[in-house]
Design a protein around this motif. Structure first.
Motif, PDB file in Angstrom:
ATOM      1  N   UNK A 140       1.075  -0.915   0.202  1.00 14.93           N
ATOM      2  CA  UNK A 140       0.015   0.091   0.057  1.00 14.93           C
ATOM      3  C   UNK A 140       1.200   1.052  -0.112  1.00 14.93           C
ATOM      4  N   UNK A 141       0.535   2.235  -0.545  1.00 13.90           N
ATOM      5  CA  UNK A 141       0.880   3.402  -0.958  1.00 13.90           C
ATOM      6  C   UNK A 141       2.311   3.418  -0.817  1.00 13.90           C
ATOM      7  N   UNK A 142       3.088   3.038  -2.117  1.00 11.71           N
ATOM      8  CA  UNK A 142       4.355   2.564  -2.885  1.00 11.71           C
ATOM      9  C   UNK A 142       4.775   4.378  -3.673  1.00 11.71           C
ATOM     10  N   UNK A 143       3.430   5.395  -3.971  1.00  8.58           N
ATOM     11  CA  UNK A 143       3.829   6.942  -4.271  1.00  8.58           C
ATOM     12  C   UNK A 143       2.936   7.968  -4.195  1.00  8.58           C
ATOM     13  N   UNK A 144       3.560   8.299  -4.847  1.00  4.95           N
ATOM     14  CA  UNK A 144       1.998   9.916  -4.942  1.00  4.95           C
ATOM     15  C   UNK A 144       1.926  10.373  -6.515  1.00  4.95           C
ATOM     16  N   UNK A 145       1.255  10.260  -6.021  1.00  7.33           N
ATOM     17  CA  UNK A 145       0.926  11.098  -7.964  1.00  7.33           C
ATOM     18  C   UNK A 145       0.602  12.015  -7.962  1.00  7.33           C
ATOM     19  N   UNK A 146       1.444  12.906  -9.055  1.00  8.12           N
ATOM     20  CA  UNK A 146       0.668  14.132  -9.561  1.00  8.12           C
ATOM     21  C   UNK A 146       0.734  14.116 -11.168  1.00  8.12           C
ATOM     22  N   UNK A 147       0.425  15.281 -11.801  1.00  2.00           N
ATOM     23  CA  UNK A 147       0.327  15.737 -12.340  1.00  2.00           C
ATOM     24  C   UNK A 147       0.123  16.874 -13.109  1.00  2.00           C
ATOM     25  N   UNK A 148       0.995  17.141 -14.091  1.00  2.00           N
ATOM     26  CA  UNK A 148       0.444  18.235 -15.089  1.00  2.00           C
ATOM     27  C   UNK A 148       0.337  18.645 -16.014  1.00  2.00           C
ATOM     28  N   UNK A 149      -0.521  17.332 -16.544  1.00  2.00           N
ATOM     29  CA  UNK A 149      -0.955  17.557 -18.317  1.00  2.00           C
ATOM     30  C   UNK A 149      -1.902  18.623 -18.734  1.00  2.00           C
ATOM     31  N   UNK A 150      -2.438  18.425 -19.622  1.00  2.00           N
ATOM     32  CA  UNK A 150      -3.661  19.087 -20.286  1.00  2.00           C
ATOM     33  C   UNK A 150      -4.683  18.794 -19.705  1.00  2.00           C
ATOM     34  N   UNK A 151      -4.871  17.663 -19.558  1.00  2.00           N
ATOM     35  CA  UNK A 151      -5.834  16.632 -18.667  1.00  2.00           C
ATOM     36  C   UNK A 151      -6.030  17.575 -17.719  1.00  2.00           C
ATOM     37  N   UNK A 152      -5.577  17.860 -17.056  1.00  2.00           N
ATOM     38  CA  UNK A 152      -6.024  18.952 -15.423  1.00  2.00           C
ATOM     39  C   UNK A 152      -6.353  19.877 -15.630  1.00  2.00           C
ATOM     40  N   UNK A 153      -5.668  21.084 -16.752  1.00  5.78           N
ATOM     41  CA  UNK A 153      -6.299  22.034 -17.213  1.00  5.78           C
ATOM     42  C   UNK A 153      -7.910  22.043 -18.061  1.00  5.78           C
ATOM     43  N   UNK A 154      -8.318  20.798 -18.366  1.00  7.61           N
ATOM     44  CA  UNK A 154      -9.261  20.598 -18.721  1.00  7.61           C
ATOM     45  C   UNK A 154     -10.222  20.256 -17.439  1.00  7.61           C
ATOM     46  N   UNK A 155      -9.779  19.568 -16.789  1.00  8.79           N
ATOM     47  CA  UNK A 155     -11.133  19.327 -16.046  1.00  8.79           C
ATOM     48  C   UNK A 155     -11.350  20.686 -14.766  1.00  8.79           C
ATOM     49  N   UNK A 156     -10.398  21.700 -15.158  1.00  8.55           N
ATOM     50  CA  UNK A 156     -10.875  22.451 -13.865  1.00  8.55           C
ATOM     51  C   UNK A 156     -10.968  23.610 -14.932  1.00  8.55           C
ATOM     52  N   UNK A 157     -10.978  23.801 -16.122  1.00  5.82           N
ATOM     53  CA  UNK A 157     -11.212  25.089 -17.176  1.00  5.82           C
ATOM     54  C   UNK A 157     -12.188  24.230 -17.391  1.00  5.82           C
ATOM     55  N   UNK A 158     -12.806  23.703 -17.147  1.00  6.21           N
ATOM     56  CA  UNK A 158     -14.279  23.694 -17.335  1.00  6.21           C
ATOM     57  C   UNK A 158     -14.915  23.159 -16.591  1.00  6.21           C
ATOM     58  N   UNK A 159     -14.883  24.079 -15.400  1.00  8.48           N
ATOM     59  CA  UNK A 159     -15.233  24.111 -14.028  1.00  8.48           C
ATOM     60  C   UNK A 159     -15.257  25.595 -13.518  1.00  8.48           C
ATOM     61  N   UNK A 160     -14.150  26.331 -14.837  1.00 13.95           N
ATOM     62  CA  UNK A 160     -13.796  27.781 -14.432  1.00 13.95           C
ATOM     63  C   UNK A 160     -13.884  27.609 -13.363  1.00 13.95           C
ATOM     64  N   UNK A 161     -12.716  26.996 -12.899  1.00 10.64           N
ATOM     65  CA  UNK A 161     -11.710  26.875 -11.484  1.00 10.64           C
ATOM     66  C   UNK A 161     -10.429  26.794 -12.020  1.00 10.64           C
ATOM     67  N   UNK A 162      -9.290  27.776 -11.285  1.00  7.90           N
ATOM     68  CA  UNK A 162      -7.736  26.969 -10.958  1.00  7.90           C
ATOM     69  C   UNK A 162      -7.539  26.001 -10.742  1.00  7.90           C
ATOM     70  N   UNK A 163      -6.388  25.019 -11.568  1.00  6.86           N
ATOM     71  CA  UNK A 163      -6.158  25.580 -12.766  1.00  6.86           C
ATOM     72  C   UNK A 163      -5.753  25.145 -14.266  1.00  6.86           C
ATOM     73  N   UNK A 164      -6.179  26.598 -15.008  1.00  6.94           N
ATOM     74  CA  UNK A 164      -7.234  26.482 -16.142  1.00  6.94           C
ATOM     75  C   UNK A 164      -5.551  26.902 -16.881  1.00  6.94           C
TER      76      UNK A 164
END
Length: 379
Positions: A140-164
């Protein structure tokens, strides 16, 4: 006990043993040598066949789509920073087992939250056969996952929230790290914060951080952002890693190359010659089926391996990319990744080397000392 006899054994560390035997007792490998003589064992005759450590796919979403494959339980899109989220509570054992990944030689997977959040949550390692998450859990808990891809921008941009924007992603990521750096739960006036506690483990090198980055700008941005932090960092997906070859080699990070076959948007950008250069420079390079869209089919991991082999890398070095290298990234190489005495008895047997021979087929898959697949039959 199981005794595998007379196989060509690929240890996973670059070495091959001809006509070797493997004795498995309970869930562990207890002998690897020639001419083992043991009573009361189930014998698998591997003469003329090739034996490998079970393959490891380090970044996947297997088991997290629910029983209907529509639940998307690996995505929590309510906040861009959710390090406290633990993938084990999204994992559906039946959903993973019915994929029959062990028929493609995959015996262990790193199961990860999605690329939707800047910091998405905790990755766990699971075996690919079992009846419950806790039976299948490798660690369990072998690593922490992060992302800087366009998927993040789309996820929160579609909600009109940061990060866009990419600068918004970097700002939120750096702020989360700096807040965690100041976090001291031993002080009486500091409230307990599970998310900051997890990030503190990353900053103390107690927990690896795996960050999805696809383009050269994203990869270079991650390397630049973390240059002032002494952490255990891996960049995954990394389809344009070849364009950042020099900075990757200089930065002392690990690399997971994502699923190649179905990533049409990035196929023209994948430079396997430079990936091989990165590997030969000493960077820990792994292969995976992960991508922003989910995960490739069960054969995707081997297809990736075949592509790298066709690009010119020796097959034993390619084998490391789907065995011991991902084991090291997930900090489970003490249990899996090579055929060694004392390690988990995760072993797969093929008619030929599947990295070299397109017509190779799997005959046996063994997970934790149990034969879960014998050609034509799931146990």
């Amino acid at each position: 006990m199981i005794l595998i006899k007379n196989g060509k054994v690929h240890l996973g560390n670059g070495k091959i043993l001809e006509n070797a035997d493997i004795l498995i007792k309970d869930d562990k490998i207890c002998k690897v040598e020639s001419d083992i003589d043991e009573k009361d064992v189930d014998i698998i005759d591997a003469k003329g066949k090739e034996v490998f450590p079970g393959f490891i796919d380090p970044i996947t979403h297997w088991g997290c789509l629910g029983s209907t494959f529509t639940d998307m339980d690996y995505e929590e899109k309510t906040d861009p920073v959710t390090p406290q989220m633990n993938i084990i509570y999204a994992f559906d054992a039946e959903n993973c087992t019915i994929q029959e990944l062990y028929k493609a030689g995959i015996t262990t997977v790193g199961v990860s939250p999605s690329d939707s959040n800047v910091i998405a949550g905790q990755i766990a390692a699971f075996k690919t056969y079992g009846d419950s998450p806790y039976e299948m859990l490798a660690r369990e808990t072998v690593a922490l996952k992060g992302s800087v891809t366009s998927t993040v921008k789309k996820t929160y941009g579609d909600q009109n929230k940061a990060p866009k924007t990419r600068m918004g992603i970097s700002s939120i990521l750096k702020n989360a790290l700096e807040e965690a750096k100041k976090y001291d739960p031993s002080k009486e006036d500091v409230a307990k914060d599970e998310g900051k506690a997890i990030l503190k483990k990353v900053l103390n090198k107690e927990l690896p951080l795996i960050v999805s980055a696809n383009t050269k700008a994203e990869i270079d941005g991650v390397i630049n952002l973390f240059k002032d932090y002494d952490i255990d960092l891996t960049i995954c997906n990394a389809f344009m890693a070849g364009k950042s070859k020099d900075s990757i080699i200089a930065s002392n990070i690990s690399l997971i190359l994502g699923e190649q076959v179905n990533m049409q948007d990035h196929n023209d950008e994948i430079d396997l010659d430079k990936i091989i250069d990165i590997h030969e420079a000493g960077v820990n390079v792994s292969l995976s089926t992960s991508c922003d869209m989910g995960a490739g089919g069960q054969e995707g991991l081997l297809w990736n391996a075949i592509n790298v082999y066709k690009a010119g890398l020796d097959s034993e070095e390619v084998l490391k990319m789907i065995t011991i290298n991902p084991g090291k990234v997930l900090k489970i190489d003490d249990k899996v990744g090579t055929i060694e005495v004392g390690k988990d008895a995760d072993v797969v047997i093929y008619t030929n080397n599947p990295i070299e021979c397109f017509d190779s087929s799997i005959t046996h898959s063994i997970i934790k000392g149990k034969i879960v697949y014998c050609k034509g039959e799931c146990v």
